[in-house]
Design a protein around this motif. Sequence first.
Motif, PDB file in Angstrom:
ATOM      1  N   GLU A   2      63.213   8.961  51.401  1.00  0.00           N
ATOM      2  CA  GLU A   2      62.834  10.313  50.999  1.00  0.00           C
ATOM      3  C   GLU A   2      63.753  10.887  49.934  1.00  0.00           C
ATOM      4  N   ALA A   3      64.932  10.269  49.733  1.00  0.00           N
ATOM      5  CA  ALA A   3      65.847  10.690  48.676  1.00  0.00           C
ATOM      6  C   ALA A   3      65.519  10.037  47.342  1.00  0.00           C
TER       7      ALA A   3
ATOM      8  N   PRO B   8      63.872   9.344  43.812  1.00  0.00           N
ATOM      9  CA  PRO B   8      63.369  10.330  42.842  1.00  0.00           C
ATOM     10  C   PRO B   8      61.858  10.539  42.868  1.00  0.00           C
ATOM     11  N   VAL B   9      61.090   9.530  43.269  1.00  0.00           N
ATOM     12  CA  VAL B   9      59.634   9.674  43.255  1.00  0.00           C
ATOM     13  C   VAL B   9      59.164  10.713  44.269  1.00  0.00           C
ATOM     14  N   ALA B  10      59.958  10.979  45.297  1.00  0.00           N
ATOM     15  CA  ALA B  10      59.547  11.912  46.346  1.00  0.00           C
ATOM     16  C   ALA B  10      59.280  13.305  45.796  1.00  0.00           C
ATOM     17  N   ALA B  11      60.083  13.751  44.861  1.00  0.00           N
ATOM     18  CA  ALA B  11      59.921  15.109  44.317  1.00  0.00           C
ATOM     19  C   ALA B  11      58.565  15.260  43.633  1.00  0.00           C
ATOM     20  N   GLY B  12      58.177  14.263  42.849  1.00  0.00           N
ATOM     21  CA  GLY B  12      56.889  14.322  42.182  1.00  0.00           C
ATOM     22  C   GLY B  12      55.723  14.277  43.143  1.00  0.00           C
ATOM     23  N   LEU B  13      55.869  13.480  44.192  1.00  0.00           N
ATOM     24  CA  LEU B  13      54.803  13.401  45.191  1.00  0.00           C
ATOM     25  C   LEU B  13      54.631  14.742  45.902  1.00  0.00           C
ATOM     26  N   LYS B  14      55.747  15.375  46.271  1.00  0.00           N
ATOM     27  CA  LYS B  14      55.666  16.672  46.931  1.00  0.00           C
ATOM     28  C   LYS B  14      55.020  17.718  46.021  1.00  0.00           C
ATOM     29  N   THR B  15      55.480  17.772  44.778  1.00  0.00           N
ATOM     30  CA  THR B  15      55.064  18.830  43.862  1.00  0.00           C
ATOM     31  C   THR B  15      53.640  18.649  43.363  1.00  0.00           C
TER      32      THR B  15
END
Length: 221
Positions: free
Chosen positions: A61-62, A64-71
């Motif tokens: 979850e840390a 970098p791709v996680a941020a784009g998936l969330k947003t």
Amino acid sequence: MIERLNQRNDVRILPVTDAAFAPYGRIVSGYDFSGLVSYMEQHTEIPETGNVYVASVPEMEADPVAAGLKTVFYGGMDIEIGYCNGRNTTYNGFEYHKGSEINIAVTDFMLVLGHTWQIKDLTFKVEDAQVFFVEKGTAIEMYQTTLHLSPCRVTDEGFKGVVILPRGTNTPLPEKHLTGDPESRLLLQRNKWVLAHPEREPLIKQGAHPGVLGENKELYY
């Protein structure tokens, strides 16, 4: 691979690139999943028997791709990133969630899929399921109306797959409530509605509804 799988089985197996996959989901592009795949390859194992599922892995979850998936992908919703590794070869049961699931194939595997609208009187017929082959490196979205469960292996070594879902999915319910809505009988965990094959004792013992009708088919490779 597809040709061999179809020769070995009495059900038709299609790649997720086939147009027949469209009602179930889509191939996800535009995101760099390489960090998640690398973590899976280096830090997770395939069990000797059965499957292992981990809903949330902080290190994944840390990435970098996680941020784009969330947003973007999940429209600002919080998510969990985990994995399912194992040696499953049978249908066993079907589940669905209220919200899409992303699967990333770290190895080749098969998925047995259905539709929620095919559930009749809290039962689903095995004969209505469709099997799809997911090639290593492919990321797919499965829509919330898609019935699914564990992948099925296509090699002796087993399978590995990343699983991304809305935060809290597949975690224990504080308590189960039965209401006048029949669907409440299928709720097994948070955001997880399940129909199990009667032969799938581990799921039945957890409280899953024995609603899968027909042969608990095995897929061969």
